[in-house]
Design a protein around this motif. Structure first.
Motif, PDB file in Angstrom:
ATOM      1  N   THR A   7       0.844  -1.202   0.000  1.00 22.33           N
ATOM      2  CA  THR A   7       0.000   0.000   0.000  1.00 22.33           C
ATOM      3  C   THR A   7       0.875   1.246   0.000  1.00 22.33           C
ATOM      4  OG1 THR A   7      -1.707  -1.189   1.209  1.00 22.33           O
ATOM      5  CG2 THR A   7      -1.850   1.207   1.246  1.00 22.33           C
ATOM      6  N   GLU A   8       1.887   1.250   0.841  1.00 19.95           N
ATOM      7  CA  GLU A   8       2.784   2.414   0.907  1.00 19.95           C
ATOM      8  C   GLU A   8       3.497   2.616  -0.427  1.00 19.95           C
ATOM      9  OE1 GLU A   8       2.786   4.791   3.156  1.00 19.95           O
ATOM     10  OE2 GLU A   8       1.169   3.568   3.969  1.00 19.95           O
ATOM     11  N   GLU A   9       3.923   1.515  -1.046  1.00 14.32           N
ATOM     12  CA  GLU A   9       4.623   1.628  -2.339  1.00 14.32           C
ATOM     13  C   GLU A   9       3.701   2.186  -3.416  1.00 14.32           C
ATOM     14  OE1 GLU A   9       7.763  -2.000  -1.460  1.00 14.32           O
ATOM     15  OE2 GLU A   9       6.221  -2.297  -2.976  1.00 14.32           O
ATOM     16  N   LEU A  10       2.445   1.746  -3.406  1.00 14.64           N
ATOM     17  CA  LEU A  10       1.517   2.258  -4.424  1.00 14.64           C
ATOM     18  C   LEU A  10       1.169   3.721  -4.172  1.00 14.64           C
ATOM     19  CD1 LEU A  10      -0.898  -0.747  -5.119  1.00 14.64           C
ATOM     20  CD2 LEU A  10       1.069   0.020  -6.440  1.00 14.64           C
ATOM     21  N   LYS A  11       1.100   4.119  -2.910  1.00 13.62           N
ATOM     22  CA  LYS A  11       0.862   5.544  -2.609  1.00 13.62           C
ATOM     23  C   LYS A  11       2.020   6.386  -3.129  1.00 13.62           C
ATOM     24  CE  LYS A  11      -1.771   5.263   1.708  1.00 13.62           C
ATOM     25  NZ  LYS A  11      -1.612   5.437   3.155  1.00 13.62           N
ATOM     26  N   GLN A  12       3.221   5.861  -2.911  1.00 10.43           N
ATOM     27  CA  GLN A  12       4.426   6.564  -3.370  1.00 10.43           C
ATOM     28  C   GLN A  12       4.451   6.638  -4.895  1.00 10.43           C
ATOM     29  OE1 GLN A  12       6.510   8.265  -1.623  1.00 10.43           O
ATOM     30  NE2 GLN A  12       7.662   8.794  -3.482  1.00 10.43           N
ATOM     31  N   PHE A  13       4.083   5.545  -5.543  1.00 10.03           N
ATOM     32  CA  PHE A  13       4.047   5.523  -7.011  1.00 10.03           C
ATOM     33  C   PHE A  13       3.014   6.546  -7.516  1.00 10.03           C
ATOM     34  CE2 PHE A  13       2.883   2.765 -10.948  1.00 10.03           C
ATOM     35  CZ  PHE A  13       3.738   3.500 -11.766  1.00 10.03           C
ATOM     36  N   ALA A  14       1.864   6.602  -6.866  1.00  6.36           N
ATOM     37  CA  ALA A  14       0.832   7.579  -7.268  1.00  6.36           C
ATOM     38  C   ALA A  14       1.369   9.000  -7.131  1.00  6.36           C
ATOM     39  CB  ALA A  14      -0.427   7.394  -6.419  1.00  6.36           C
ATOM     40  N   ALA A  15       2.113   9.253  -6.051  1.00  6.18           N
ATOM     41  CA  ALA A  15       2.687  10.599  -5.853  1.00  6.18           C
ATOM     42  C   ALA A  15       3.683  10.916  -6.969  1.00  6.18           C
ATOM     43  CB  ALA A  15       3.360  10.681  -4.483  1.00  6.18           C
ATOM     44  N   GLU A  16       4.467   9.909  -7.360  1.00  6.73           N
ATOM     45  CA  GLU A  16       5.439  10.134  -8.446  1.00  6.73           C
ATOM     46  C   GLU A  16       4.731  10.390  -9.774  1.00  6.73           C
ATOM     47  OE1 GLU A  16       8.423   7.033  -8.551  1.00  6.73           O
ATOM     48  OE2 GLU A  16       8.615   7.161  -6.374  1.00  6.73           O
ATOM     49  N   ILE A  17       3.640   9.668 -10.003  1.00  8.33           N
ATOM     50  CA  ILE A  17       2.864   9.914 -11.233  1.00  8.33           C
ATOM     51  C   ILE A  17       2.375  11.357 -11.230  1.00  8.33           C
ATOM     52  CG2 ILE A  17       0.775   9.284 -12.520  1.00  8.33           C
ATOM     53  CD1 ILE A  17       1.120   6.400 -11.413  1.00  8.33           C
ATOM     54  N   ARG A  18       1.877  11.802 -10.077  1.00 11.75           N
ATOM     55  CA  ARG A  18       1.383  13.195  -9.991  1.00 11.75           C
ATOM     56  C   ARG A  18       2.522  14.187 -10.243  1.00 11.75           C
ATOM     57  NH1 ARG A  18      -2.507  10.989  -6.216  1.00 11.75           N
ATOM     58  NH2 ARG A  18      -4.550  11.491  -7.106  1.00 11.75           N
ATOM     59  N   ILE A  19       3.655  13.935  -9.613  1.00 11.60           N
ATOM     60  CA  ILE A  19       4.796  14.852  -9.766  1.00 11.60           C
ATOM     61  C   ILE A  19       5.168  14.978 -11.243  1.00 11.60           C
ATOM     62  CG2 ILE A  19       7.318  14.983  -9.372  1.00 11.60           C
ATOM     63  CD1 ILE A  19       6.683  13.924  -6.474  1.00 11.60           C
ATOM     64  N   HIS A  20       5.263  13.846 -11.933  1.00 11.56           N
ATOM     65  CA  HIS A  20       5.710  13.908 -13.334  1.00 11.56           C
ATOM     66  C   HIS A  20       4.616  14.402 -14.273  1.00 11.56           C
ATOM     67  CE1 HIS A  20       9.738  12.527 -12.670  1.00 11.56           C
ATOM     68  NE2 HIS A  20       9.254  11.666 -11.796  1.00 11.56           N
ATOM     69  N   THR A  21       3.377  14.284 -13.846  1.00 13.29           N
ATOM     70  CA  THR A  21       2.282  14.863 -14.643  1.00 13.29           C
ATOM     71  C   THR A  21       2.348  16.385 -14.551  1.00 13.29           C
ATOM     72  OG1 THR A  21       0.937  12.907 -14.194  1.00 13.29           O
ATOM     73  CG2 THR A  21      -0.220  14.867 -14.978  1.00 13.29           C
ATOM     74  N   ILE A  22       2.539  16.885 -13.361  1.00 10.58           N
ATOM     75  CA  ILE A  22       2.632  18.349 -13.177  1.00 10.58           C
ATOM     76  C   ILE A  22       3.860  18.884 -13.906  1.00 10.58           C
ATOM     77  CG2 ILE A  22       3.001  20.188 -11.463  1.00 10.58           C
ATOM     78  CD1 ILE A  22       1.299  18.456  -9.510  1.00 10.58           C
ATOM     79  N   ARG A  23       4.966  18.168 -13.794  1.00  9.57           N
ATOM     80  CA  ARG A  23       6.203  18.625 -14.480  1.00  9.57           C
ATOM     81  C   ARG A  23       5.998  18.726 -15.989  1.00  9.57           C
ATOM     82  NH1 ARG A  23      10.856  15.483 -11.276  1.00  9.57           N
ATOM     83  NH2 ARG A  23      11.160  17.028  -9.642  1.00  9.57           N
ATOM     84  N   GLN A  24       5.340  17.709 -16.569  1.00  6.51           N
ATOM     85  CA  GLN A  24       5.102  17.737 -18.024  1.00  6.51           C
ATOM     86  C   GLN A  24       4.328  18.993 -18.410  1.00  6.51           C
ATOM     87  OE1 GLN A  24       3.613  13.861 -19.869  1.00  6.51           O
ATOM     88  NE2 GLN A  24       3.597  13.372 -17.697  1.00  6.51           N
ATOM     89  N   MET A  25       3.284  19.280 -17.651  1.00 10.41           N
ATOM     90  CA  MET A  25       2.429  20.422 -18.013  1.00 10.41           C
ATOM     91  C   MET A  25       3.145  21.739 -17.740  1.00 10.41           C
ATOM     92  SD  MET A  25      -1.385  19.157 -17.119  1.00 10.41           S
ATOM     93  CE  MET A  25      -1.783  17.407 -17.229  1.00 10.41           C
ATOM     94  N   ALA A  26       3.978  21.747 -16.704  1.00 10.89           N
ATOM     95  CA  ALA A  26       4.754  22.969 -16.420  1.00 10.89           C
ATOM     96  C   ALA A  26       5.731  23.230 -17.563  1.00 10.89           C
ATOM     97  CB  ALA A  26       5.498  22.821 -15.095  1.00 10.89           C
ATOM     98  N   ALA A  27       6.321  22.170 -18.122  1.00  9.54           N
ATOM     99  CA  ALA A  27       7.270  22.345 -19.233  1.00  9.54           C
ATOM    100  C   ALA A  27       6.558  22.900 -20.456  1.00  9.54           C
ATOM    101  CB  ALA A  27       7.929  21.000 -19.563  1.00  9.54           C
ATOM    102  N   ARG A  28       5.287  22.542 -20.642  1.00 11.49           N
ATOM    103  CA  ARG A  28       4.514  23.023 -21.800  1.00 11.49           C
ATOM    104  C   ARG A  28       3.818  24.346 -21.490  1.00 11.49           C
ATOM    105  NH1 ARG A  28       3.841  24.740 -25.792  1.00 11.49           N
ATOM    106  NH2 ARG A  28       2.622  24.085 -27.599  1.00 11.49           N
ATOM    107  N   GLY A  29       3.562  24.579 -20.190  1.00 10.42           N
ATOM    108  CA  GLY A  29       2.903  25.836 -19.789  1.00 10.42           C
ATOM    109  C   GLY A  29       1.401  25.719 -19.628  1.00 10.42           C
TER     110      GLY A  29
END
Ligand code: TPP
Length: 275
Positions: A7-29
């Motif tokens: 459960t902890e690993e999947l929560k962490q994975f979800a957080a990483e997915i969120r981080i990289h989703t935000i980063r992608q959109m920040a790079a595009r604006g």
């Protein structure tokens, strides 16, 4: 059932997915932040636990399929795929840029791991039902997963696919409805109220359950329980929050497609890293 560690690993994975989703959109604006954030926990369970796949061979015959019919949530799927090694993490910096392999909406011909091209809402479930029938006919064990939005569920084509899947007893098909209560420019109930989705699907002979879409353990259990029941297609209605986990998008009515500044991204990433 998940162990505490899983459960902890999947929560962490979800957080990483969120981080990289935000980063992608920040790079595009800019980007479709709201509907991408609401499915990150589901993607974590699918790619972190439930789906059969080979990141080095995305077309592997024995794989499970994911059809993200709400194709505008592509960046969240790309984050999960990159984190699991389907393609280099650097590709994420090219979201929606000229020549990119990661267009704003999912494209099977461009991105390793994207099973079906989507973006025109309402079509993915029909494709999913067709693939599920083909697999069943060929005696294959693959599970076909499909994600639609609650706004998307207003598209009539979904309900043809719902009838077809029940008629064909497609128990290898699991539909997720990302029931975040919002669509492009208003609350779903204000545009065309779909409640009760559960009663509707049950009346079409689907095995249906409702679960918190941000609870990885609950989502995982719902998938495992669905897999046990034979003879009927399965629907899992995810109670979600549009923009979940993104400080400047969560709980805002206008968070469907938004500008993303570097400052906003930094603030949101800090919050996600703190947990
Ligand atoms: C056939 C079609 N009509 C309109 C659109 C434009 N559009 C993109 S996303 C969206 C809203 C979808 O709402 P929902 O399914 O609830 O997705 P979510 O809120 O989870 O992002 C619309 C109308 C589209 N992509 N396809």
């Amino acid at each position: 059932m998940l162990s505490n560690q899983e459960t902890e690993e999947l929560k962490q994975f979800a957080a990483e997915i969120r981080i990289h989703t935000i980063r992608q959109m920040a790079a595009r604006g800019f980007g479709h932040m709201g509907g991408a954030m609401s499915i990150c926990d589901l993607l974590s369970v699918l790619y972190g636990k439930q789906m059969k796949y080979d990141a080095g061979n995305p077309e592997w015959e024995e794989r499970d399929w994911l059809i993200c019919s709400k194709g505008h949530a592509g960046p969240a799927v790309y984050a999960a795929l990159a984190l699991k090694g389907f393609f280099p993490m650097e590709w994420l910096e090219t979201l929606n840029q000229p020549g990119t392999r990661l267009p704003s909406h999912c494209d099977h011909l461009k991105t390793p791991g994207i099973d079906v091209t989507t973006g025109s809402l309402g079509q993915g479930l029909s494709v999913a039902a067709g693939v599920a029938l083909a697999k069943k006919t060929n005696g294959k064990e693959n599970t076909i997963y499909c994600i639609i939005g609650d706004g998307e569920s207003q598209e009539g084509q979904n309900w043809e696919a719902v009838m077809f899947a029940a008629q064909q007893k497609l128990d290898n098909l699991i539909l997720f409805i990302d029931n975040n209560g919002q669509q492009l420019d208003n609350r779903t109930e204000a545009i065309c109220n779909m409640e009760s989705l559960k009663e509707k699907l049950e009346s079409f002979h689907w095995e249906t359950r409702e679960v918190c879409g941000h609870d990885v353990a609950a989502v995982n259990e719902a998938i495992e329980e669905a897999g046990k029941l034979k003879g009927r297609p399965h629907a899992i209605i995810l109670d979600t929050v549009k923009g979940k986990g993104c400080t400047f998008a969560e709980n805002k009515l206008k968070n469907h497609h938004i500008t993303v500044t570097e400052e906003q991204a930094v603030e949101a990433l800090e919050a996600l890293k703190k947990g």
